[in-house]
Design a protein around this motif. Structure first.
Motif, PDB file in Angstrom:
ATOM      1  N   ILE A 178       0.845  -1.193   0.000  1.00 44.52           N
ATOM      2  CA  ILE A 178       0.000   0.000   0.000  1.00 44.52           C
ATOM      3  C   ILE A 178       0.881   1.244   0.000  1.00 44.52           C
ATOM      4  O   ILE A 178       1.973   1.257   0.571  1.00 44.52           O
ATOM      5  N   ILE A 179       0.411   2.274  -0.685  1.00 48.50           N
ATOM      6  CA  ILE A 179       1.076   3.580  -0.691  1.00 48.50           C
ATOM      7  C   ILE A 179      -0.006   4.630  -0.547  1.00 48.50           C
ATOM      8  O   ILE A 179      -1.151   4.424  -0.981  1.00 48.50           O
ATOM      9  N   GLY A 180       0.315   5.749   0.095  1.00 42.23           N
ATOM     10  CA  GLY A 180      -0.709   6.765   0.295  1.00 42.23           C
ATOM     11  C   GLY A 180      -0.126   8.121   0.596  1.00 42.23           C
ATOM     12  O   GLY A 180       1.068   8.282   0.834  1.00 42.23           O
ATOM     13  N   ASP A 181      -0.999   9.105   0.586  1.00 50.77           N
ATOM     14  CA  ASP A 181      -0.624  10.500   0.843  1.00 50.77           C
ATOM     15  C   ASP A 181      -1.739  11.133   1.659  1.00 50.77           C
ATOM     16  O   ASP A 181      -2.885  11.194   1.207  1.00 50.77           O
TER      17      ASP A 181
ATOM     18  N   ARG B  56      -7.212   1.964  -6.727  1.00 47.26           N
ATOM     19  CA  ARG B  56      -6.672   3.252  -6.300  1.00 47.26           C
ATOM     20  C   ARG B  56      -7.793   4.139  -5.750  1.00 47.26           C
ATOM     21  O   ARG B  56      -8.916   4.130  -6.255  1.00 47.26           O
ATOM     22  N   ALA B  57      -7.451   4.882  -4.720  1.00 47.76           N
ATOM     23  CA  ALA B  57      -8.395   5.819  -4.106  1.00 47.76           C
ATOM     24  C   ALA B  57      -7.868   7.232  -4.320  1.00 47.76           C
ATOM     25  O   ALA B  57      -7.315   7.856  -3.418  1.00 47.76           O
ATOM     26  N   GLY B  58      -7.992   7.709  -5.547  1.00 52.06           N
ATOM     27  CA  GLY B  58      -7.577   9.068  -5.862  1.00 52.06           C
ATOM     28  C   GLY B  58      -6.076   9.270  -5.927  1.00 52.06           C
ATOM     29  O   GLY B  58      -5.609  10.404  -6.032  1.00 52.06           O
ATOM     30  N   HIS B  59      -5.285   8.200  -5.850  1.00 51.52           N
ATOM     31  CA  HIS B  59      -3.832   8.324  -5.827  1.00 51.52           C
ATOM     32  C   HIS B  59      -3.289   8.445  -7.256  1.00 51.52           C
ATOM     33  O   HIS B  59      -4.018   8.287  -8.239  1.00 51.52           O
ATOM     34  N   CYS B  60      -1.989   8.731  -7.345  1.00 44.51           N
ATOM     35  CA  CYS B  60      -1.345   8.867  -8.653  1.00 44.51           C
ATOM     36  C   CYS B  60      -1.465   7.565  -9.447  1.00 44.51           C
ATOM     37  O   CYS B  60      -1.435   6.468  -8.882  1.00 44.51           O
ATOM     38  N   HIS B  61      -1.595   7.704 -10.769  1.00 41.08           N
ATOM     39  CA  HIS B  61      -1.703   6.531 -11.629  1.00 41.08           C
ATOM     40  C   HIS B  61      -0.397   5.729 -11.619  1.00 41.08           C
ATOM     41  O   HIS B  61       0.699   6.295 -11.602  1.00 41.08           O
ATOM     42  N   THR B  62      -0.523   4.417 -11.662  1.00 38.97           N
ATOM     43  CA  THR B  62       0.637   3.529 -11.631  1.00 38.97           C
ATOM     44  C   THR B  62       1.337   3.516 -12.992  1.00 38.97           C
ATOM     45  O   THR B  62       0.700   3.384 -14.036  1.00 38.97           O
ATOM     46  N   LEU B  63       2.661   3.675 -12.971  1.00 39.45           N
ATOM     47  CA  LEU B  63       3.472   3.623 -14.185  1.00 39.45           C
ATOM     48  C   LEU B  63       3.979   2.191 -14.362  1.00 39.45           C
ATOM     49  O   LEU B  63       4.451   1.579 -13.398  1.00 39.45           O
ATOM     50  N   TYR B  64       3.887   1.663 -15.583  1.00 38.52           N
ATOM     51  CA  TYR B  64       4.188   0.247 -15.780  1.00 38.52           C
ATOM     52  C   TYR B  64       4.942   0.045 -17.095  1.00 38.52           C
ATOM     53  O   TYR B  64       4.669   0.687 -18.112  1.00 38.52           O
ATOM     54  N   TYR B  65       5.905  -0.904 -17.028  1.00 39.13           N
ATOM     55  CA  TYR B  65       6.616  -1.325 -18.236  1.00 39.13           C
ATOM     56  C   TYR B  65       6.286  -2.786 -18.488  1.00 39.13           C
ATOM     57  O   TYR B  65       6.507  -3.661 -17.640  1.00 39.13           O
ATOM     58  N   ASN B  66       5.731  -3.081 -19.686  1.00 34.37           N
ATOM     59  CA  ASN B  66       5.398  -4.437 -20.095  1.00 34.37           C
ATOM     60  C   ASN B  66       6.539  -4.961 -20.963  1.00 34.37           C
ATOM     61  O   ASN B  66       6.765  -4.471 -22.080  1.00 34.37           O
ATOM     62  N   ALA B  67       7.269  -5.969 -20.431  1.00 39.60           N
ATOM     63  CA  ALA B  67       8.451  -6.480 -21.127  1.00 39.60           C
ATOM     64  C   ALA B  67       8.076  -7.193 -22.418  1.00 39.60           C
ATOM     65  O   ALA B  67       8.802  -7.126 -23.412  1.00 39.60           O
ATOM     66  N   MET B  68       6.951  -7.905 -22.420  1.00 38.38           N
ATOM     67  CA  MET B  68       6.565  -8.663 -23.608  1.00 38.38           C
ATOM     68  C   MET B  68       6.209  -7.714 -24.759  1.00 38.38           C
ATOM     69  O   MET B  68       6.603  -7.928 -25.913  1.00 38.38           O
ATOM     70  N   MET B  69       5.463  -6.630 -24.441  1.00 40.16           N
ATOM     71  CA  MET B  69       5.051  -5.678 -25.470  1.00 40.16           C
ATOM     72  C   MET B  69       6.104  -4.591 -25.689  1.00 40.16           C
ATOM     73  O   MET B  69       5.996  -3.811 -26.626  1.00 40.16           O
ATOM     74  N   ASP B  70       7.095  -4.526 -24.798  1.00 42.81           N
ATOM     75  CA  ASP B  70       8.102  -3.469 -24.818  1.00 42.81           C
ATOM     76  C   ASP B  70       7.424  -2.091 -24.858  1.00 42.81           C
ATOM     77  O   ASP B  70       7.672  -1.252 -25.715  1.00 42.81           O
TER      78      ASP B  70
ATOM     79  N   THR C  88     -12.036  18.423   6.663  1.00 42.07           N
ATOM     80  CA  THR C  88     -11.188  19.027   5.629  1.00 42.07           C
ATOM     81  C   THR C  88     -10.040  18.119   5.203  1.00 42.07           C
ATOM     82  O   THR C  88      -9.236  18.508   4.368  1.00 42.07           O
ATOM     83  N   SER C  89      -9.951  16.928   5.801  1.00 45.56           N
ATOM     84  CA  SER C  89      -8.833  16.025   5.507  1.00 45.56           C
ATOM     85  C   SER C  89      -9.287  14.847   4.656  1.00 45.56           C
ATOM     86  O   SER C  89     -10.453  14.441   4.692  1.00 45.56           O
ATOM     87  N   PHE C  90      -8.362  14.287   3.920  1.00 49.04           N
ATOM     88  CA  PHE C  90      -8.620  13.080   3.140  1.00 49.04           C
ATOM     89  C   PHE C  90      -7.289  12.383   2.885  1.00 49.04           C
ATOM     90  O   PHE C  90      -6.214  12.930   3.146  1.00 49.04           O
ATOM     91  N   ILE C  91      -7.358  11.164   2.392  1.00 52.24           N
ATOM     92  CA  ILE C  91      -6.168  10.354   2.122  1.00 52.24           C
ATOM     93  C   ILE C  91      -6.301   9.743   0.740  1.00 52.24           C
ATOM     94  O   ILE C  91      -7.332   9.156   0.414  1.00 52.24           O
ATOM     95  N   THR C  92      -5.266   9.903  -0.080  1.00 49.35           N
ATOM     96  CA  THR C  92      -5.227   9.171  -1.344  1.00 49.35           C
ATOM     97  C   THR C  92      -4.364   7.928  -1.144  1.00 49.35           C
ATOM     98  O   THR C  92      -3.398   7.955  -0.376  1.00 49.35           O
ATOM     99  N   SER C  93      -4.727   6.865  -1.835  1.00 52.92           N
ATOM    100  CA  SER C  93      -4.012   5.606  -1.601  1.00 52.92           C
ATOM    101  C   SER C  93      -4.179   4.671  -2.788  1.00 52.92           C
ATOM    102  O   SER C  93      -5.124   4.801  -3.571  1.00 52.92           O
ATOM    103  N   SER C  94      -3.242   3.736  -2.907  1.00 54.81           N
ATOM    104  CA  SER C  94      -3.348   2.630  -3.865  1.00 54.81           C
ATOM    105  C   SER C  94      -2.917   1.352  -3.156  1.00 54.81           C
ATOM    106  O   SER C  94      -1.931   1.351  -2.402  1.00 54.81           O
ATOM    107  N   LEU C  95      -3.659   0.292  -3.392  1.00 54.74           N
ATOM    108  CA  LEU C  95      -3.368  -1.000  -2.762  1.00 54.74           C
ATOM    109  C   LEU C  95      -3.159  -2.047  -3.848  1.00 54.74           C
ATOM    110  O   LEU C  95      -3.987  -2.182  -4.758  1.00 54.74           O
TER     111      LEU C  95
END
Length: 687
Positions: free
Chosen positions: A492-495, A563-577, A542-549
């Motif tokens: 999990i990651i969050g802000d 994901r709960a409003g968190h930054c989009h996940t960056l991904y590299y697909n080796a098969m498709m390059d 007034t508070s909230f938490i963004t997160s991805s699990l």
């Protein structure tokens, strides 16, 4: 509410029945008169009773309906009156013209048809008067006092008392009742002076109100002319002008409408002036209250820029804020960078630098004339105290003598208050920092250190490398993991919104929720729903938490995440390059605090390939800013992964962080930065 609904239904029924019975008796009397050859055969007391019943029921229904009209949308009141009642007059005209065309074309006389038209117009008149009467009451009693309320109650009582004259078939125009009519006339004149609501209309609203009031006045005229024209007609066996209530109510409605029209018309030329003065006072008050409202310097500059533009009615403007002793343009209005540079160079040539300057005729200056600017007046207002220069404000107008003495005084008042506000903000900020810094730093640092895992599990399936740095001593970013089974791990990651102790404690809450709920090995989407429910009870509004699990399943060679409003996940697909972002839906935890949040979370499953790379991060990475205030951005992060995906996770991480630091420069950290790089090993162990 139920009582009022039942009362309205009863009144509508009474009005319809009484009007229908009145129509029947009038038509019956008209037919009898025609057959008997008598001018008038009527049932005065029966008709009068039905007229009173219809008028009373209609007015009482509108009285109950008017109670629902609240607030200060005065144009809404006028539109309500015109659209729902004022158009009745135009329907009346259309109906009467249709009658005249039909009888004229056929060259015949139809007393029954005339009586039908007359009775329908009577009904439309009563509906119009009732609607107008009680809408005017709402506006007349705006900002009322006790005396005005009593005066209105007596007026209403006396007006309805005139129905007794109709009930007993008295002639209200006789000398006996003239004192009563005079009293009601004076009452109407007094009530028509209560037009406080007009003063609250803006220039645009007054223009619109004149159109609506004119249309309503025309409605009054149409009805008055129609019934006056048919008064004492030998063709009719009933004359509604004999009903004292109707002309008196019409006098009030027409007089109040005319008074409102005239007041709106004559106050129209000065409306914009008063609006500007009111806006200046309001903006000055906002600047004065900036400290109490907890606003920042940026918000104060925004307010100053908007306020001075409105106060001066400027055609163009820009504001230069001093940052590291260098001016930087932060606000622009209708002017380009090239024009700003040309004006700057000319001012420097004239040795006009960070000082008060007014030129109300730029065309007379050879230097400005050569620039061929579309403006003819310029004022420069430095925002500076004895010790500090905060910025410089430039305002331009496209007319000569655009900045008169009064306008300049208002502008200087704004700048003086801005200087005082900024200095006070900085003093308050320093004072609060000195008081709380040590204790907050000590507590929050301890809490945060206990939240961040020191090591990740060493595994033969993937490698992971992490980076976390707070913009201040205490940040709002967090990450954690939980081994769900031999082949499954949750990451999990969050802000957390905000910083300091509050953010540190919310991180602790999130960590507890993560470990508590994931013991049940639930899907990521279900975790987000239950975490939102739990956080809704403890987060400030007034508070909230963004997160991805993420749940990685080694044996299935895939992972599922939400994901709960968190930054989009960056991904590299080796098969498709191919390098891409997962574009999935999600809303931050604590933003919506009811079950409807469940509609804003989606789950995604993805099969990974050996050599795939997943980059998880917080917004401090992509929102890192260069000295020129440019953003690092998602595109640059994606580019870095395309250049480094072949490296180990640790090397990919260092490459990204080094590039980010080169971009932002040293000691230029505006937000917390957290980065996790996961790389699935090229050779996967056998399942």
């Amino acid at each position: 509410m139920l009582y009022k609904t039942n009362a309205k239904s009863l009144l509508i029924t009474t009005a319809i029945v009484s009007w229908a019975l009145l129509l029947a008796t009038v038509l019956f009397s008209a037919e009898s008169a025609r057959q008997a050859g008598v001018a008038r055969v009527a049932l005065p007391y029966v008709n009068n009773l039905l007229i009173i019943a219809f008028i009373t029921a209609t007015f009482l229904h509108q009285r109950l309906s008017a109670d629902n009209l609240k607030g200060i949308d005065f144009i809404g009141y006028l539109w309500n009156l015109f659209s729902k009642a004022g158009v009745a007059a135009y329907l009346s005209v259309a109906l009467y013209l249709s009658y005249r065309m039909v009888t004229g074309y056929a060259n015949l006389q139809s007393p029954l048809l005339l009586h039908l038209v007359y009775l329908i117009n009577f009904g439309l008149l009563v509906i119009f008067l009732a609607k107008a009467f009680y809408i005017w009451r709402q506006l007349l009693l705006y900002h009322k006092n006790k005396f005005l309320q009593i005066a209105w109650n007596w007026f209403e009582l006396l007006l309805f008392g005139t129905l007794l004259l109709t009930l007993f078939n008295f002639d209200y125009t006789s000398y006996v009742f003239l004192p009563l009519l005079a009293l009601l006339g004076f009452y109407i004149l007094f009530l028509c002076t209560n037009l406080k609501w007009v003063a609250y209309l803006t220039f645009n609203n007054k223009s619109r109100s004149l159109v609506l009031l004119g249309a309503i006045l025309l409605s009054c005229y149409i009805f008055a002319r129609f019934f006056h024209q048919l008064a004492n007609s030998r063709e009719l066996i009933i004359d509604f002008t004999d009903v004292a209530f109707l002309p008196l109510a019409m006098v009030f409605v027409g007089a109040y409408t005319l008074a409102a029209f005239l007041v709106s018309l004559f106050s129209l030329p000065t409306s914009s002036v008063f609006e500007q003065k009111s806006e200046d006072l309001l903006n000055f008050q906002r600047l004065s209250q900036s400290i109490q409202q907890g606003q920042s310097e940026v918000q104060v500059y925004d307010m100053l820029f908007d306020s001075t533009i409105k106060a001066a009615d400027a055609s163009a403007a820009w504001f230069e804020q001093m940052r590291n002793s260098e001016p930087q343009v932060t606000h622009l209005l209708h002017i380009g960078s090239e024009q700003i540079q040309r004006i700057r160079h000319l001012l420097l040539a004239y040795n006009i630098h960070n000082i008060d300057y007014i030129n109300n005729n730029l065309d007379r200056n050879p230097g400005f004339r050569e620039l061929q600017l579309p403006w003819k007046s310029l004022i420069i207002l430095p925002i500076k105290s004895k010790k500090n220069l905060f910025g410089v404000l430039y305002l331009l107008k496209d007319i000569e003598q655009g900045f008169d003495r009064e306008t300049v005084n208002v502008l200087r008042t704004f700048t003086s208050q801005t200087i005082l506000t900024i200095e006070n903000l900085r003093l308050v900020k320093e004072s609060l920092q000195n008081e709380r810094y040590k204790e907050e730093l000590k507590i929050a640092t301890q809490v945060q250190e206990s939240l961040i895992p020191k090591t990740f599990p060493v595994d033969s399936w993937f490698e992971i490398s992490t980076h976390a740095v707070a913009a201040k001593e205490v940040g709002g970013d967090f990450y954690d993991f939980l081994q769900l089974s031999e082949s499954r791990i949750a990451i999990i990651i969050g802000d957390v919104s905000g910083k300091g102790i509050s953010a540190a404690f919310h991180m602790a809450q999130m960590k507890g929720i993560f470990h508590g709920l994931m013991q049940q090995d639930m899907p990521p989407s279900e975790f987000m729903k239950q975490a939102n429910s739990a956080l809704s009870r403890c987060l400030e509004k007034t508070s909230f938490i963004t997160s991805s699990l993420y749940i990685i399943d080694y044996r299935m060679k895939g992972f599922v995440f939400a994901r709960a409003g968190h930054c989009h996940t960056l991904y590299y697909n080796a098969m498709m390059d191919e390098v891409f972002y997962f574009q999935t839906e999600g809303l931050g935890l604590g933003i919506i605090r009811d079950k409807s949040y469940n509609n804003h979370v989606r789950e995604m499953y993805y099969d990974y390939n050996p050599g795939d790379v997943m980059v998880i991060y917080t917004d401090g990475i992509v929102e890192g800013r260069s000295p020129a205030n440019e953003e690092y951005g998602e595109d640059r992060l994606l580019y870095m992964l395309t250049q480094t995906y072949h490296l180990d996770a640790e090397d990919i991480k260092y490459a990204i962080i080094n590039d980010l630091q080169d971009f932002t420069g040293p000691d230029n950290l505006y937000d917390d930065q957290t980065l996790l790089v996961i790389k699935f090993k090229t050779i996967q162990p056998n399942s």
